[in-house]
Scaffold this motif. Structure first.
Motif, mmCIF file in Angstrom:
data_model
loop_
_atom_site.group_PDB
_atom_site.id
_atom_site.type_symbol
_atom_site.label_atom_id
_atom_site.label_comp_id
_atom_site.label_asym_id
_atom_site.label_seq_id
_atom_site.Cartn_x
_atom_site.Cartn_y
_atom_site.Cartn_z
ATOM 1 N N ASN A 169 52.860 22.847 57.058
ATOM 2 C CA ASN A 169 52.453 22.831 55.648
ATOM 3 C C ASN A 169 53.462 23.577 54.787
ATOM 4 O OD1 ASN A 169 50.684 24.507 53.438
ATOM 5 N ND2 ASN A 169 50.003 22.392 53.669
ATOM 6 N N ASP A 187 45.295 23.249 50.841
ATOM 7 C CA ASP A 187 46.034 23.177 52.104
ATOM 8 C C ASP A 187 45.083 23.211 53.300
ATOM 9 O OD1 ASP A 187 48.736 23.116 51.144
ATOM 10 O OD2 ASP A 187 48.475 25.195 50.543
ATOM 11 N N HIS A 245 48.864 19.869 44.924
ATOM 12 C CA HIS A 245 48.368 21.057 44.229
ATOM 13 C C HIS A 245 48.401 20.909 42.703
ATOM 14 C CE1 HIS A 245 48.108 23.253 47.933
ATOM 15 N NE2 HIS A 245 49.380 23.060 48.202
ATOM 16 N N HIS A 303 54.520 17.775 50.000
ATOM 17 C CA HIS A 303 53.107 17.818 49.608
ATOM 18 C C HIS A 303 52.877 18.712 48.392
ATOM 19 C CE1 HIS A 303 52.513 21.916 51.190
ATOM 20 N NE2 HIS A 303 51.359 21.891 50.570
#
Ligand code: FES
Ligand SMILES: [Fe+2]
Length: 428
Positions: A222, A374, A233, A228
């Motif tokens: 992550n 996450d 987010h 991502h």
């Protein structure tokens, strides 16, 4: 073929570890990762043996938690419970939280101050270095019972680990002949580590703990997955903390095991409309009621306002503007891990600065404005692997950078670099 390692295969049946040999990495190199990497008990057992108990420096505590002799905290090396204690001589000792008599996890308090450790079961007593200092009724009663005459307490201390510290951060290893922590991190990782631990003494601001229903490596991935960050987010993107197009970097060390995701904060309003349309997480018109929340007070010798470091195998160093913390990964089997968070500031912070760090700390933690998603995403990935049928999944972004450091956020090269290292360590 499984081979026994001196400090590794601690009491694990060789067959359970050898079962990992049944797995073969699929054709296609590092672009596809098989699900068994995350879900197999045999693979997990080998990870404990070769990685956490192998040639690694594991984070165990901050020195600021135990400033005085006799102060201790309970901690973990991989899944194995340990005690971290400051000795009479001022050095930090780490030993297993396992009595030499019947293996009881003798230290029951999370933290405290003692002059010795006494196991609650039969009161065997240990000094601050883990040496056995007392055995009740050692010579029996009335000439009967007790331990053998030749029982030698010096041969029955607690299992001790190799310990090192860097700028107030304590690491432990099952191996005695480890490289220095500086060599272990390498210069590219050490630079940002030292920007956070810059010589100022730390003060502890608080703790969080949460359980994530996913494999422990997903947390490393992550934070080696800048792709991502701009997509998942909403908070991060909308308030300009990490946006495709910001000055940023995904830095890996030469081995591929460690990483630094780094970025420089921008003004959210300056994001161009083409990038906005790709970033579905962006919310026009969202505003903060407390604008001070996002203030960045420059205090670090670094071009970055944010660095998230993954130090293999169990440490995350978080410098998210002015909110600072370390996170310890404690694996609980292939499908679950615990995350222990320790938030800190520096001695010399005035009240205003401490308030600022605490306020900004809401970004992080189990339910942080940008930590929340996450945890959820990792659960979705683990569920997908446990319940799906395909057997492998894709890590193929940025083929121009096969592994390691990448100069674009739209990349998975740091994840591939980590698996290149992992495969070597695991012999797979
Ligand atoms: S198990 Fe610790 S004293 Fe017996
Ligand atoms: Fe994230």
């Amino acid at each position: 073929m499984f081979e026994t390692r001196p400090a590794g295969c601690i009491g694990k049946p060789a067959t359970a570890v050898a079962d990992a040999d049944h797995y073969t990495w699929p054709e296609g190199g590092l672009n596809r990762i098989p699900d068994w990497v995350y879900t197999s008990d045999a693979i997990y057992e080998r990870e404990v043996d070769r990685i956490f108990h192998g040639r690694s420096w594991n984070y165990v505590a901050l020195e600021a938690e135990i400033p005085e002799p006799g102060q201790f905290v309970r901690s973990f090396v991989g899944p194995t419970p340990v005690v971290v204690v400051r000795g009479e001589d001022g050095a930090v000792n780490v030993f297993e939280n396992r009595c030499a008599h019947r293996a009881a996890e003798f230290c029951r308090e999370q933290r405290g101050k003692v002059t010795e450790f006494v196991c609650p079961y039969h009161q065997w007593t240990y000094d601050l270095e883990g040496n056995l200092s007392g055995v009740p009724f050692r010579r029996g009663v009335g000439g009967k019972g007790g331990m053998a005459k030749d029982f030698d307490p010096t041969q029955h201390g607690i299992r001790k680990l190799n310990v090192t510290t860097r700028r107030g951060v304590v690491f432990a290893s099952y191996h005695d002949d480890m490289e220095t922590i500086e060599e272990y991190m390498g210069p590219d990782i050490l630079r940002d580590f030292d920007a956070t631990f810059d010589g100022r003494k730390l003060t502890i601001l608080g703790y969080y703990r949460n359980t994530v229903p996913g494999n422990w490596k997903l947390y490393h991935e992550n934070l080696k997955d800048p792709y991502h960050a701009t997509l998942l987010h909403t908070f991060l993107v909308t308030f300009g903390l990490l946006v495709a197009g910001n000055k940023s970097a995904m830095i890996a060390d030469a081995t591929g095991r460690h990483g630094t995701m780094a970025s420089a904060k921008s003004d959210g309003k300056s994001i161009d409309s083409a990038a906005k349309s790709e970033m579905r997480a962006y919310r026009d018109g969202m505003e903060l009621n407390e604008p001070k929340f996002m203030d960045f007070i420059p205090e670090f010798d670094s071009p970055w306002s944010v660095t998230m470091q993954t130090i293999w195998p169990n440490l995350i160093v978080q410098r998210e503007m002015n909110t600072l913390g370390v996170r310890q990964i404690v694996p609980k089997g292939p499908n679950e891990f615990v995350m222990n968070w320790t938030m800190f500031g520096y001695e010399g912070d005035d009240e205003e600065m401490t308030r600022h760090r605490l306020r900004q700390g809401n970004l992080m933690g189990p339910a942080g404005f940008l930590g929340l998603e996450d945890n959820e995403a990792m659960k979705f990935v683990q569920d997908g692997m446990l319940r799906g049928t395909d057997g492998t999944h894709l890590v193929a972004l940025d083929p121009e950078t096969p592994t390691g450091t990448s100069d674009t956020l739209i990349s998975e090269s740091a994840i591939r670099g980590m698996y290149e290292y992992w495969r070597k360590e695991m012999g797979l």
